[in-house]
Design an enzyme around this catalytic site. Structure first.
Site, mmCIF file in Angstrom:
data_model
loop_
_atom_site.group_PDB
_atom_site.id
_atom_site.type_symbol
_atom_site.label_atom_id
_atom_site.label_comp_id
_atom_site.label_asym_id
_atom_site.label_seq_id
_atom_site.Cartn_x
_atom_site.Cartn_y
_atom_site.Cartn_z
ATOM 1 N N CYS A 91 0.847 -1.189 0.000
ATOM 2 C CA CYS A 91 0.000 0.000 0.000
ATOM 3 C C CYS A 91 0.882 1.239 0.000
ATOM 4 O O CYS A 91 1.869 1.298 0.750
ATOM 5 C CB CYS A 91 -0.903 -0.005 1.234
ATOM 6 S SG CYS A 91 -2.022 1.389 1.346
ATOM 7 N N HIS A 133 -9.159 -3.406 -2.274
ATOM 8 C CA HIS A 133 -8.178 -2.697 -1.446
ATOM 9 C C HIS A 133 -8.514 -1.204 -1.416
ATOM 10 O O HIS A 133 -8.555 -0.585 -0.352
ATOM 11 C CB HIS A 133 -6.777 -2.941 -2.014
ATOM 12 C CG HIS A 133 -5.684 -2.231 -1.298
ATOM 13 N ND1 HIS A 133 -4.757 -2.884 -0.522
ATOM 14 C CD2 HIS A 133 -5.353 -0.909 -1.238
ATOM 15 C CE1 HIS A 133 -3.908 -1.992 -0.024
ATOM 16 N NE2 HIS A 133 -4.246 -0.782 -0.453
ATOM 17 N N GLU A 134 -8.763 -0.621 -2.593
ATOM 18 C CA GLU A 134 -9.051 0.818 -2.670
ATOM 19 C C GLU A 134 -10.401 1.149 -2.034
ATOM 20 O O GLU A 134 -10.535 2.163 -1.345
ATOM 21 C CB GLU A 134 -8.981 1.308 -4.113
ATOM 22 C CG GLU A 134 -7.628 1.115 -4.784
ATOM 23 C CD GLU A 134 -6.435 1.598 -3.984
ATOM 24 O OE1 GLU A 134 -6.564 2.577 -3.209
ATOM 25 O OE2 GLU A 134 -5.356 1.001 -4.127
ATOM 26 N N HIS A 137 -10.168 1.596 1.619
ATOM 27 C CA HIS A 137 -9.705 2.926 2.041
ATOM 28 C C HIS A 137 -10.878 3.883 2.219
ATOM 29 O O HIS A 137 -10.837 4.759 3.092
ATOM 30 C CB HIS A 137 -8.731 3.514 1.012
ATOM 31 C CG HIS A 137 -7.331 3.025 1.145
ATOM 32 N ND1 HIS A 137 -6.553 3.258 2.257
ATOM 33 C CD2 HIS A 137 -6.561 2.326 0.286
ATOM 34 C CE1 HIS A 137 -5.363 2.722 2.079
ATOM 35 N NE2 HIS A 137 -5.341 2.134 0.887
#
Length: 176
Positions: A91, A133-134, A137
């Site tokens: 990351c 993953h994004e 966030h």
């Protein structure tokens, strides 16, 4: 366009849920997406979420097929089926570390592009992993929070050295 400063783990912006984008076609959103794409390229990343550049909005960019950079605004993701896969992730907000993270093998996604058009589809493999993953966030979740075994979290160079040693030991064992 501009290279933006990337927030690192420990900064409060990374653990707060992001707010919806009110107008995906707004000039400031178009500019943010362009700056995020340039920042991601400069950092040699595969994806970048707005909170990572200190902007608490629900959007991310990622490197799609053929190397083009795509944006998804106000994304919604859901797993397709129950199959999961574990793989190593890094990351840009956690430089120098990698961890083995379980993710849905296949996802369905929907949201908007920078022209305000509805975008939807399915993704598998690396694209599905990057999008999950994004999207994490945007919910204030960093990949170590998804790891069931923190023994599989380490510094990139140490993990690389251990993999090389294991490969060398296996090769020497095969030669005997």
């Amino acid at each position: 366009m501009a290279i933006l400063k990337i927030a690192r783990m420990g900064h409060p912006v990374l653990i707060k849920p992001a707010l919806p984008v009110q107008d995906p076609t707004a000039p400031e959103i178009r500019r943010l997406v362009a700056d995020m794409a340039e920042t991601m390229e400069d950092a040699q990343g595969l994806g970048l979420a707005a909170p990572q550049v200190h902007v608490g909005l629900r959007l991310f960019v990622w490197r799609g097929g053929a190397g083009n950079i795509l944006a998804l605004i106000n994304p919604e993701l859901e797993a397709v089926g129950e199959e999961t896969e574990e793989a190593w992730e890094g990351c840009l907000s956690i430089p120098g570390l990698r961890g083995c993270v379980p993710r849905a093998a296949r996802i369905r996604f929907r949201g908007f592009d920078i022209d305000g058009k509805r975008v939807e589809g399915e993704a598998a493999g690396l694209a599905a992993r990057v999008m999950q993953h994004e999207a994490d966030h945007l919910d204030g979740v960093l990949y170590p929070m998804r790891m069931p075994d923190l023994a599989l979290l380490g510094f990139t160079e140490e993990l690389s050295r251990a993999a090389t040693q294991a490969r060398d030991a296996a090769t020497q064992g095969d030669a005997r």
